[in-house]
Write a protein that holds these residues in place. Structure first.
Motif, PDB file in Angstrom:
ATOM      1  N   ILE A  93     -30.200 -59.920-124.733  1.00 21.00           N
ATOM      2  CA  ILE A  93     -29.265 -58.884-125.681  1.00 21.00           C
ATOM      3  C   ILE A  93     -29.312 -57.913-123.822  1.00 21.00           C
ATOM      4  CG2 ILE A  93     -31.071 -59.976-127.787  1.00 21.00           C
ATOM      5  CD1 ILE A  93     -32.984 -58.769-126.324  1.00 21.00           C
ATOM      6  N   PHE A  94     -29.884 -58.059-123.441  1.00 18.16           N
ATOM      7  CA  PHE A  94     -29.657 -56.491-122.400  1.00 18.16           C
ATOM      8  C   PHE A  94     -28.699 -56.658-121.448  1.00 18.16           C
ATOM      9  CE2 PHE A  94     -34.209 -58.439-123.182  1.00 18.16           C
ATOM     10  CZ  PHE A  94     -34.686 -56.719-124.101  1.00 18.16           C
ATOM     11  N   SER A  95     -28.161 -57.825-121.154  1.00 10.13           N
ATOM     12  CA  SER A  95     -26.395 -57.946-120.892  1.00 10.13           C
ATOM     13  C   SER A  95     -25.492 -57.343-121.860  1.00 10.13           C
ATOM     14  CB  SER A  95     -25.838 -59.345-121.182  1.00 10.13           C
ATOM     15  OG  SER A  95     -27.327 -60.220-119.990  1.00 10.13           O
ATOM     16  N   LEU A  96     -25.696 -57.525-123.611  1.00  5.13           N
ATOM     17  CA  LEU A  96     -24.737 -57.090-124.497  1.00  5.13           C
ATOM     18  C   LEU A  96     -24.934 -55.978-124.115  1.00  5.13           C
ATOM     19  CD1 LEU A  96     -23.371 -57.646-126.991  1.00  5.13           C
ATOM     20  CD2 LEU A  96     -25.536 -57.905-128.031  1.00  5.13           C
ATOM     21  N   ALA A  97     -26.203 -55.098-124.314  1.00  5.80           N
ATOM     22  CA  ALA A  97     -26.008 -54.157-124.074  1.00  5.80           C
ATOM     23  C   ALA A  97     -25.165 -53.577-122.809  1.00  5.80           C
ATOM     24  CB  ALA A  97     -27.006 -53.005-124.079  1.00  5.80           C
ATOM     25  N   LEU A  98     -24.928 -53.796-121.918  1.00  2.75           N
ATOM     26  CA  LEU A  98     -24.030 -53.089-121.244  1.00  2.75           C
ATOM     27  C   LEU A  98     -22.716 -53.485-121.410  1.00  2.75           C
ATOM     28  CD1 LEU A  98     -23.920 -52.151-117.896  1.00  2.75           C
ATOM     29  CD2 LEU A  98     -24.085 -53.639-117.053  1.00  2.75           C
ATOM     30  N   ALA A  99     -22.213 -54.805-121.741  1.00  2.03           N
ATOM     31  CA  ALA A  99     -21.511 -55.086-122.492  1.00  2.03           C
ATOM     32  C   ALA A  99     -20.758 -54.464-123.370  1.00  2.03           C
ATOM     33  CB  ALA A  99     -21.164 -56.587-122.691  1.00  2.03           C
ATOM     34  N   LEU A 100     -21.431 -53.784-124.111  1.00  3.98           N
ATOM     35  CA  LEU A 100     -20.912 -52.937-125.231  1.00  3.98           C
ATOM     36  C   LEU A 100     -20.754 -51.500-124.960  1.00  3.98           C
ATOM     37  CD1 LEU A 100     -24.002 -53.958-127.524  1.00  3.98           C
ATOM     38  CD2 LEU A 100     -21.061 -53.476-128.696  1.00  3.98           C
ATOM     39  N   GLU A 101     -20.824 -51.495-123.964  1.00  3.98           N
ATOM     40  CA  GLU A 101     -21.113 -50.179-123.376  1.00  3.98           C
ATOM     41  C   GLU A 101     -19.778 -49.788-122.435  1.00  3.98           C
ATOM     42  OE1 GLU A 101     -24.827 -47.785-123.071  1.00  3.98           O
ATOM     43  OE2 GLU A 101     -24.803 -48.767-120.868  1.00  3.98           O
ATOM     44  N   ASP A 102     -19.441 -50.678-121.507  1.00  2.40           N
ATOM     45  CA  ASP A 102     -18.854 -51.474-121.222  1.00  2.40           C
ATOM     46  C   ASP A 102     -16.913 -51.124-121.273  1.00  2.40           C
ATOM     47  OD1 ASP A 102     -19.944 -50.659-118.016  1.00  2.40           O
ATOM     48  OD2 ASP A 102     -20.345 -52.582-117.440  1.00  2.40           O
ATOM     49  N   ALA A 103     -17.201 -52.517-122.360  1.00  3.97           N
ATOM     50  CA  ALA A 103     -16.078 -52.737-122.705  1.00  3.97           C
ATOM     51  C   ALA A 103     -15.530 -52.294-124.864  1.00  3.97           C
ATOM     52  CB  ALA A 103     -16.012 -54.544-123.017  1.00  3.97           C
ATOM     53  N   GLY A 104     -16.725 -52.003-125.204  1.00  2.24           N
ATOM     54  CA  GLY A 104     -16.938 -51.227-126.380  1.00  2.24           C
ATOM     55  C   GLY A 104     -17.430 -52.208-127.600  1.00  2.24           C
ATOM     56  N   ARG A 105     -17.118 -51.877-128.933  1.00  2.00           N
ATOM     57  CA  ARG A 105     -18.112 -52.786-129.914  1.00  2.00           C
ATOM     58  C   ARG A 105     -16.661 -54.202-130.198  1.00  2.00           C
ATOM     59  NH1 ARG A 105     -19.834 -48.763-133.416  1.00  2.00           N
ATOM     60  NH2 ARG A 105     -21.797 -48.837-133.165  1.00  2.00           N
ATOM     61  N   GLU A 106     -15.363 -53.017-130.071  1.00  2.00           N
ATOM     62  CA  GLU A 106     -14.356 -54.207-131.223  1.00  2.00           C
ATOM     63  C   GLU A 106     -13.738 -54.901-130.565  1.00  2.00           C
ATOM     64  OE1 GLU A 106     -13.300 -54.079-134.566  1.00  2.00           O
ATOM     65  OE2 GLU A 106     -14.424 -52.112-133.891  1.00  2.00           O
ATOM     66  N   THR A 107     -14.198 -55.136-128.683  1.00  2.00           N
ATOM     67  CA  THR A 107     -13.276 -55.922-127.767  1.00  2.00           C
ATOM     68  C   THR A 107     -14.960 -57.187-128.123  1.00  2.00           C
ATOM     69  OG1 THR A 107     -13.264 -54.090-126.499  1.00  2.00           O
ATOM     70  CG2 THR A 107     -13.629 -56.624-125.037  1.00  2.00           C
ATOM     71  N   ILE A 108     -15.682 -57.106-127.771  1.00  2.00           N
ATOM     72  CA  ILE A 108     -16.918 -57.952-128.958  1.00  2.00           C
ATOM     73  C   ILE A 108     -16.790 -58.606-129.783  1.00  2.00           C
ATOM     74  CG2 ILE A 108     -19.428 -58.807-128.694  1.00  2.00           C
ATOM     75  CD1 ILE A 108     -18.919 -57.231-125.511  1.00  2.00           C
ATOM     76  N   LEU A 109     -16.142 -57.807-130.392  1.00  2.00           N
ATOM     77  CA  LEU A 109     -15.931 -58.198-132.256  1.00  2.00           C
ATOM     78  C   LEU A 109     -15.125 -59.317-131.932  1.00  2.00           C
ATOM     79  CD1 LEU A 109     -16.474 -55.431-134.211  1.00  2.00           C
ATOM     80  CD2 LEU A 109     -18.491 -57.803-134.579  1.00  2.00           C
ATOM     81  N   LYS A 110     -14.074 -58.569-131.263  1.00  2.00           N
ATOM     82  CA  LYS A 110     -12.737 -59.845-131.167  1.00  2.00           C
ATOM     83  C   LYS A 110     -12.763 -61.072-130.198  1.00  2.00           C
ATOM     84  CE  LYS A 110      -7.791 -58.820-129.641  1.00  2.00           C
ATOM     85  NZ  LYS A 110      -8.019 -59.296-128.483  1.00  2.00           N
TER      86      LYS A 110
END
Ligand code: GLU
Length: 333
Positions: A93-110
């Motif tokens: 969940i904490f790695s996700l926090a950083l990835a969301l900030e770095d790559a954005g919500r849409e990248t993670i969703l896709k």
């Protein structure tokens, strides 16, 4: 008279804010509830310490601790709350926090998805039939792919940024448990296979082995039950660490993290867990669980024996009892 009334309001405001945090419960009620729940769960000897990662098999089955940390930084503790254990899957969940900030919500969703896979957390079948059963950032392949979206000039820099993020969540410098890392890195062929499979689909960014190694390192970070409560309370407090006062993750991403925890935080028993507790939570095979009561507090538990789903047996029981006794179900405000 008017001035007196005004002063009284000013004086009562903070008390009211604190009362809101613990709702209608006094300090004493929270402490007593914690003690009762702790006593009720301590005698439960069900479950088995994880041994598929050899270093984890050393976990003491008797260890048990619970910490509640409120969004104003107040802590309620009982049991083994200072023992260091491997964060394991909770790191996701904490790695996700950083990835969301770095790559954005849409990248993670896709590229990762936010689906309940309906299959085990390390299922190769789930990712093979990805078009049918989609993934999420809390199953291994989803977490490794999420990790691949963390920015940095090179692998070391990416890892440094990730550990910095964890430190900010905990409010102190954390370190990798080297014995756990070595043991896990020597036995992570399965995770590497998952990463390569996702890379072949074109979802994972960069070198799959590098992402897997950084993921493995993240899982080996040592935390205590107290750290975990502060990390959770940071999510409860819209991304602001209640102890250090620092904004650790952008507010806008906190709801994304909590949503993913709600749908997939406790492996294949996320459904029954949410049904009973009504709380977004995340467990790890090191024996930790963190649950978040948004806007109010976080509960962290630590006890190594795991149930058949891979969740701390005492932890699940304690969370369920605390939620019932303190009426925490978020859908029953
Ligand atoms: N590092 C562990 C693995 O990849 C994490 C498992 C977990 O806590 O769910 O298998």
């Amino acid at each position: 008279m008017r001035i007196l009334f005004f002063l009284l309001i000013i004086f009562l405001l903070p008390l009211n804010a604190h009362a809101k945090l613990i709702k209608s419960f006094s300090d004493e009620v929270v402490r007593q509830t914690l003690q009762t729940v702790y006593n009720q769960c301590r005698s439960d000897t069900s479950g088995k310490v994880a041994d598929y990662i050899p270093a984890l098999a050393k976990g003491d089955p008797k260890h048990f601790g619970i910490v509640i940390c409120t969004v104003d930084g107040k802590m309620y503790k009982i049991g083994d709350t200072d023992v260091t254990f491997a964060i394991e899957s909770i790191s996701k969940i904490f790695s996700l926090a950083l990835a969301l900030e770095d790559a954005g919500r849409e990248t993670i969703l896709k590229n990762v998805g936010v689906y309940h896979t309906g299959l085990p957390f390390n299922s190769i079948i789930a990712s093979d039939v990805r078009e049918v059963i989609l993934q999420n950032p809390l199953v291994n392949v989803g977490a490794i792919t999420t990790t691949s979206y963390i920015n940095g000039t090179d692998s070391n820099d990416k890892w440094r940024r990730e550990l910095d993020k964890f430190n900010l969540f905990a409010g102190r410098k954390l370190t990798v448990m080297e014995d756990v890392f070595r043991s896990e890195a020597e036995t992570n062929q399965h995770n590497r296979a998952l990463a390569w499979q996702f890379s072949s689909f074109g979802y994972l960014k960069g070198d799959p082995d590098d992402a897997t190694l950084r993921y493995t390192r993240a899982c080996s970070v040592g935390i205590t039950c107290k750290d975990l409560a502060v990390m959770g309370a940071t999510l409860a407090n819209q991304g602001c660490n209640p102890v250090t006062g620092k904004q650790v993750v952008k507010k806008e991403f906190v709801r994304d993290i909590l949503s993913v925890m709600t749908i997939a935080g406790l492996y294949d028993s996320t459904g029954p867990f949410f049904f009973r507790t009504g709380l977004p939570a995340k467990s790890g095979v090191g024996g930790g669980i963190v649950a978040v009561v948004p806007g109010r507090f976080a509960i962290a538990t630590f006890s190594p024996p795991l149930d058949k789903f891979g969740n701390s047996a005492r932890g699940v029981k304690a969370m369920t009892k605390l939620s019932e006794n303190l009426e925490l179900h978020v859908l029953n405000p």
